[in-house]
Design an enzyme around this catalytic site. Structure first.
Site, PDB file in Angstrom:
ATOM      1  CD  GLN A   1      34.975   1.842   6.655  1.00 18.59           C
ATOM      2  OE1 GLN A   1      35.042   2.923   6.279  1.00 18.59           O
ATOM      3  NE2 GLN A   1      34.162   0.859   6.055  1.00 18.59           N
TER       4      GLN A   1
ATOM      5  CG  HIS B   1      27.969   7.077  -0.832  1.00 15.16           C
ATOM      6  ND1 HIS B   1      28.610   7.909   0.118  1.00 15.16           N
ATOM      7  CD2 HIS B   1      28.045   5.656  -0.585  1.00 15.16           C
ATOM      8  CE1 HIS B   1      29.399   7.025   1.002  1.00 15.16           C
ATOM      9  NE2 HIS B   1      28.873   5.694   0.647  1.00 15.16           N
TER      10      HIS B   1
ATOM     11  CG  ASP C   1      30.910   6.204   4.529  1.00 15.21           C
ATOM     12  OD1 ASP C   1      30.766   5.176   5.127  1.00 15.21           O
ATOM     13  OD2 ASP C   1      31.080   6.449   3.286  1.00 15.21           O
TER      14      ASP C   1
ATOM     15  CG  HIS D   1      31.111   1.625   7.399  1.00 17.06           C
ATOM     16  ND1 HIS D   1      29.973   0.637   7.023  1.00 17.06           N
ATOM     17  CD2 HIS D   1      31.085   2.686   6.203  1.00 17.06           C
ATOM     18  CE1 HIS D   1      29.566   1.135   5.985  1.00 17.06           C
ATOM     19  NE2 HIS D   1      30.126   1.958   5.315  1.00 17.06           N
TER      20      HIS D   1
HETATM   21 ZN   LIG Z   1      29.419   3.162   3.653  1.00 12.93          ZN
END
Ligand SMILES: [Zn+2]
Length: 454
Positions: free
Chosen positions: A55, A267, A318, A52
């Site tokens: 982020q 995950h 991530d 992402h």
């Molecule tokens: Zn994620």
């Protein structure tokens, strides 16, 4: 030295064609005036399956206490959302360029961007509903990375959960509208074959109800697109799913026929052995993100049971709290060592080769990611994409390694600054640790952070 066929070979020359593919590998002595990479090892480009990009703006701003009770994934998420609501389309482009630059400098050549900011901060569609997806794609292409834009479907806050105003930029509550926007993006990218392509990404069982989920996943399967989804990251997600459907997330997907060899669960931490078997039987894949999972306190990915069942594992940066896919590879193993108080947990049981464990972890960072994203590359062999990176063999983190132990040294000990050159489709995007746009990208990002946080 070139890493090919699961080992390092010296004195090899790699030939690429004009289309950016590897044509052949031949002994270097048979080549007149090859471009020599002295004291360097050449490895296939790393494939970052889950990111992402935006982020990155909260890096350094969330490592503190915000709750009198307990800080957790959920308190972190509120902080992340409050940043997501403040970004303009240009900001998304600037932060994405910064993140993709950092990826390129560490040997990543392809990224799977799980993208869920679609609307204006007020929750309206932009004139082009894919404007923000395209900002991310533009950023990746400018840096030189291949990108799978995993366009996220997001319908609700959760089962019997009140709408969260901080999620309005993500919501497309009507599946038909989501599918229309996805189809439009797919057609807009038609001229960028192999450089940028789409995948479908229902956010999670929490954010997408079953009927919607079916439509999105069926379309992905029909069009042969990668299907990615957050799965069993937090115990609360699993218990809410059981409450809503009487089944765990994996069991729900399996019994509804939504798992397939196109499916990657991201995950997959809080799962039972039975769920692992269901995933393996459907030839689904898993993407682990250990540097983020340890940062968020998610738990440990049970990679040893995945591998025992033959499930392929890829890796993602991530939240981009740290961008170093080889660190993710070693953490996959290290978290299990701490948990089980043992060593070489993920080493193949019947293979005592020097580098069998490292080779397995390196596969997670390359071949498995390529399969998950339907991307070219992942290996250095004829016919594959000419995507590679080099490592400085004199770097203090790996110096002194020979053919036998080099891969283990790289996977377990490499400092990311030892990555010197990066090529995508035969084109050099990083030369001796430098990217041509670095100064400009960094400057723009500094201005953005200043505006957001000071
Ligand atoms: Zn994620």
């Amino acid at each position: 030295m070139v890493y090919t066929g699961g080992r390092f070979q010296s004195e090899l020359a790699v030939f690429c064609d004009d289309a950016g593919r590897i044509q052949r590998l031949i002994p270097a002595r048979e080549v007149q005036e090859p471009a020599r990479l002295k004291d360097r090892a050449l490895l296939p480009g790393l494939i970052n399956t889950h990111s992402h990009a935006f982020q990155r703006v909260i890096r350094g701003h969330t490592e503190r206490r915000t709750s009198a009770v307990k800080d957790s994934f959920w308190t972190w998420r509120e902080m992340m959302y409050s940043a997501a609501t403040r970004l303009t389309p240009e900001d998304i482009y600037d932060v994405s360029r910064m993140v993709f630059l950092e990826m390129a400098l560490t040997g990543i050549t392809t990224v799977g961007e799980f993208h869920y900011i679609h609307h204006t901060p007020e929750g309206f569609a932009y004139e082009d509903p894919n404007l923000l997806s395209k900002q991310v794609i533009r950023a990746a292409r400018e840096v030189g990375l291949r990108i799978t834009l995993l366009r996220v479907a997001y319908a609700r806050s959760g089962y019997q959960v009140q709408a969260n105003p901080l999620q309005t930029r993500f919501l497309e509550t009507d599946p038909d509208l989501y599918l229309k926007h996805l189809t439009q993006l797919e057609s807009d990218l038609r001229g960028m074959k192999g450089e940028a392509w789409v995948g479908v990404a229902p956010h999670s069982v929490r954010a997408v109800p079953l009927k919607y989920l079916r439509e999105v996943i069926d379309l992905g399967k029909e069009r042969n697109l990668p299907v990615h989804m957050h799965l069993a990251e937090q115990p609360a997600e699993v218990s809410a799913c059981i409450e809503e459907y009487g089944r765990s997330p994996v069991s729900l997907l399996a019994t509804e026929g939504l798992l397939s060899d196109r499916f990657t669960g991201v995950h997959v931490i809080h799962v039972t052995p039975k769920a692992v078997r269901l995933l393996a039987n459907s030839r689904s894949m898993v993407c682990a993100c250990p540097t983020t999972e340890r940062n968020l306190g998610d738990g440990v990915v049970p990679a040893e049971s995945f591998m025992a069942e033959g499930l392929q594992v890829s890796l993602g940066s991530d939240s981009n709290v740290q961008i170093d896919l080889l660190e993710d590879a070693r953490e996959l193993e290290y978290h299990l060592r701490l948990q089980k108080m043992g060593r070489a947990v993920l080493a193949p049981p019947t293979d005592s080769e020097y580098s069998a464990l490292a080779a397995r972890l390196f596969e997670c960072a390359t071949v498995n990611g390529a399969r998950s994203l339907c991307a070219p590359g992942g290996v250095i062999e004829p016919g594959s994409a000419a995507d590679f990176f080099t490592v400085d063999l004199n770097d203090s983190s790996v110096v002194g390694s020979g053919e036998n132990d080099l891969l283990s040294s790289i996977v377990f000990s490499l400092s990311k600054t030892a990555v010197r050159d990066v090529f995508v489709a035969g084109k050099q995007i990083v030369a001796d640790g430098k990217h041509a746009l670095e100064k400009e990208i960094v400057e723009k990002f500094k201005q953005l952070q200043k505006r957001l946080w000071q």
